[in-house]
Design an enzyme around this catalytic site. Sequence first.
Site, PDB file in Angstrom:
ATOM      1  N   HIS A  43     -10.626   5.118  -8.472  1.00  0.00           N
ATOM      2  CA  HIS A  43      -9.296   5.730  -8.415  1.00  0.00           C
ATOM      3  C   HIS A  43      -8.242   4.629  -8.476  1.00  0.00           C
ATOM      4  O   HIS A  43      -8.585   3.444  -8.386  1.00  0.00           O
ATOM      5  CB  HIS A  43      -9.126   6.488  -7.088  1.00  0.00           C
ATOM      6  N   HIS A 125      -3.852  -0.890  -9.787  1.00  0.00           N
ATOM      7  CA  HIS A 125      -5.196  -1.386 -10.092  1.00  0.00           C
ATOM      8  C   HIS A 125      -6.254  -0.347  -9.723  1.00  0.00           C
ATOM      9  O   HIS A 125      -6.010   0.530  -8.895  1.00  0.00           O
ATOM     10  CB  HIS A 125      -5.475  -2.682  -9.316  1.00  0.00           C
TER      11      HIS A 125
HETATM   12  O1  3AM Z   1      -7.590   1.620  -3.943  1.00  0.00           O
HETATM   13  P1  3AM Z   1      -8.082   0.317  -3.390  1.00  0.00           P
HETATM   14  O2  3AM Z   1      -9.559   0.177  -3.501  1.00  0.00           O
HETATM   15  O3  3AM Z   1      -7.371  -0.868  -3.881  1.00  0.00           O
HETATM   16  O4  3AM Z   1      -8.575  -0.920   0.295  1.00  0.00           O
HETATM   17  C1  3AM Z   1      -8.268   0.439   0.425  1.00  0.00           C
HETATM   18  C2  3AM Z   1      -8.301   1.185  -0.891  1.00  0.00           C
HETATM   19  O5  3AM Z   1      -7.702   0.351  -1.843  1.00  0.00           O
HETATM   20  C3  3AM Z   1      -6.807   0.612   0.785  1.00  0.00           C
HETATM   21  O6  3AM Z   1      -6.507   1.946   0.446  1.00  0.00           O
HETATM   22  C4  3AM Z   1      -7.359   2.344  -0.627  1.00  0.00           C
HETATM   23  C5  3AM Z   1      -8.031   3.647  -0.269  1.00  0.00           C
HETATM   24  O7  3AM Z   1      -8.807   3.474   0.889  1.00  0.00           O
HETATM   25  N1  3AM Z   1      -6.534   0.368   2.196  1.00  0.00           N
HETATM   26  C6  3AM Z   1      -7.350   0.533   3.237  1.00  0.00           C
HETATM   27  N2  3AM Z   1      -6.725   0.175   4.382  1.00  0.00           N
HETATM   28  C7  3AM Z   1      -5.484  -0.223   4.028  1.00  0.00           C
HETATM   29  C8  3AM Z   1      -4.356  -0.697   4.758  1.00  0.00           C
HETATM   30  N3  3AM Z   1      -4.383  -0.827   6.078  1.00  0.00           N
HETATM   31  C9  3AM Z   1      -5.351  -0.104   2.629  1.00  0.00           C
HETATM   32  N4  3AM Z   1      -4.235  -0.418   1.977  1.00  0.00           N
HETATM   33  C10 3AM Z   1      -3.189  -0.872   2.718  1.00  0.00           C
HETATM   34  N5  3AM Z   1      -3.250  -0.998   4.058  1.00  0.00           N
END
Ligand code: 3AM
Length: 175
Positions: A43, A125
């Site tokens: 996603h 991304h």
């Molecule tokens: O979509 P991506 O994989 O880049 O890393 C987590 C994931 O990112 C991010 O939110 C997305 C869905 O889980 N994520 C998890 N904890 C987070 C936080 N505390 C976070 N992003 C920002 N702050």
Amino acid sequence: MNESAAPARRLFFALWPDAPTRARLAAVARRCSQHPVAAENLHMTLYFLGACGAAQERCYSNVVSRIKFEPFEINLNYIDFWARPQVRWLGARVVPPGLTALMEALGAALATCGYQPDKRDWVPHVTLSRKDKNPHCETDLPKLEWDVREFVLAESVRLDGDLRYRLRGRWPAGV
Ligand code: 3AM
């Protein structure tokens, strides 16, 4: 269970690929890593909301339901690596104006519910792998044009130790 006793859900707004786009992204993720993100989890995060109670979730869902946006295409055309979290990701050299407009509309809507966005610059991304030791991935990228027609609200859950996402709402373009 009364509402205030219900456990908070870990939520985020995202773009969710349709099945053909998902299959193409998954093929690239597999080629680039021995531990790719599961195909069904691929996603693009728009806004990470964190732990939300039911009232907060309702507020977010209500305000975003008034957003009007046009469909747009994202051309995912490069692979990069963030060394600290060891994340390999797929990005777009050109951020389409439709995506910028959607981000602005979402940000403004969520702010009315008290949401304070991350101060770091947002980099659009798709995470392909995590905890990846090898920063390099030599692969020819196929044409990855993602036709975006909706955004979603997703919940992050752990099931038997595995990360899974459940969709809590979806909002189509052009309505
Ligand atoms: O979509 P991506 O994989 O880049 O890393 C987590 C994931 O990112 C991010 O939110 C997305 C869905 O889980 N994520 C998890 N904890 C987070 C936080 N505390 C976070 N992003 C920002 N702050």
